[in-house]
Design a protein around this motif. Sequence first.
Motif, short mmCIF file in Angstrom:
data_model
loop_
_atom_site.label_atom_id
_atom_site.label_comp_id
_atom_site.label_asym_id
_atom_site.label_seq_id
_atom_site.Cartn_x
_atom_site.Cartn_y
_atom_site.Cartn_z
N MET A 274 -20.57 2.88 -5.91
CA MET A 274 -19.87 2.24 -4.81
C MET A 274 -20.79 2.27 -3.59
O MET A 274 -21.37 3.29 -3.27
N SER A 275 -20.91 1.15 -2.90
CA SER A 275 -21.72 1.10 -1.69
C SER A 275 -20.89 0.58 -0.52
O SER A 275 -19.92 -0.14 -0.70
N ILE A 276 -21.30 0.98 0.67
CA ILE A 276 -20.62 0.57 1.91
C ILE A 276 -21.27 -0.71 2.41
O ILE A 276 -22.50 -0.80 2.52
N ARG A 277 -20.45 -1.69 2.76
CA ARG A 277 -20.95 -2.96 3.29
C ARG A 277 -20.91 -3.01 4.81
O ARG A 277 -21.78 -3.58 5.44
N ARG A 278 -19.87 -2.42 5.40
CA ARG A 278 -19.75 -2.38 6.87
C ARG A 278 -18.67 -1.39 7.25
O ARG A 278 -17.79 -1.07 6.45
N VAL A 279 -18.75 -0.93 8.49
CA VAL A 279 -17.75 -0.03 9.06
C VAL A 279 -17.43 -0.57 10.45
O VAL A 279 -18.34 -0.97 11.19
N MET A 280 -16.14 -0.60 10.80
CA MET A 280 -15.78 -1.10 12.13
C MET A 280 -14.59 -0.35 12.68
O MET A 280 -13.72 0.07 11.93
N PRO A 281 -14.57 -0.17 13.99
CA PRO A 281 -13.39 0.42 14.62
C PRO A 281 -12.24 -0.58 14.64
O PRO A 281 -12.46 -1.78 14.76
N ASP A 282 -11.03 -0.07 14.49
CA ASP A 282 -9.81 -0.86 14.62
C ASP A 282 -9.08 -0.33 15.86
O ASP A 282 -8.77 0.86 15.93
N ILE A 283 -8.82 -1.21 16.81
CA ILE A 283 -8.21 -0.81 18.07
C ILE A 283 -6.82 -1.44 18.18
O ILE A 283 -6.69 -2.67 18.10
N ASP B 52 -18.01 -2.15 -1.84
CA ASP B 52 -18.18 -3.16 -2.88
C ASP B 52 -17.18 -2.98 -4.02
O ASP B 52 -16.93 -3.92 -4.77
N ASP B 53 -16.57 -1.79 -4.16
CA ASP B 53 -15.63 -1.53 -5.25
C ASP B 53 -14.47 -0.69 -4.73
O ASP B 53 -14.50 0.54 -4.79
N VAL B 54 -13.45 -1.35 -4.22
CA VAL B 54 -12.31 -0.64 -3.63
C VAL B 54 -11.51 0.13 -4.68
O VAL B 54 -10.94 1.17 -4.38
N ASP B 55 -11.50 -0.36 -5.90
CA ASP B 55 -10.78 0.36 -6.96
C ASP B 55 -11.43 1.71 -7.23
O ASP B 55 -10.73 2.72 -7.41
N ALA B 56 -12.76 1.76 -7.23
CA ALA B 56 -13.47 3.03 -7.42
C ALA B 56 -13.21 3.95 -6.24
O ALA B 56 -12.99 5.16 -6.43
N ALA B 57 -13.22 3.42 -5.03
CA ALA B 57 -12.95 4.24 -3.84
C ALA B 57 -11.54 4.82 -3.90
O ALA B 57 -11.32 5.99 -3.56
#
Length: 115
Positions: A1-10, A69-74
């Motif tokens: 599993m790899s991370i594509r992006r991270v963002m704050p939610d306000i 890339d793989d939310v099911d694995a996460a």
Amino acid sequence: MSIRRVMPDIRSEAMEESRDFFGLLRFEEVMNHGWVMTLASPSTPTAQVTFMSHDKTAPVVPDMSVEVDDVDAAYAVMRESGAEIVHPLQDEKWGVRRFFVRDPNGRVVNVLSHR
């Protein structure tokens, strides 16, 4: 599993004002469903910030989003770890598959993949 992006939610009741304010820093609106709006850097499109008045299908507004890339694995990893699942894994009408999990600091993380 790899991370594509991270963002704050306000959480915001001032969506237009937020768009205008961050526009001064050259962020551009890339998504707006009325209740959720994402702004991104035109030069680095994965540099993003999201504003939400509420969440359309979940009980809380998350504090941050992590696209993988793989939310099911996460989801499997988080369940196996015993982490608190705040919102179950599901497909959303707007094209993402996601779940919410609470981190050790009490923050809610929206983990997602685009379908």
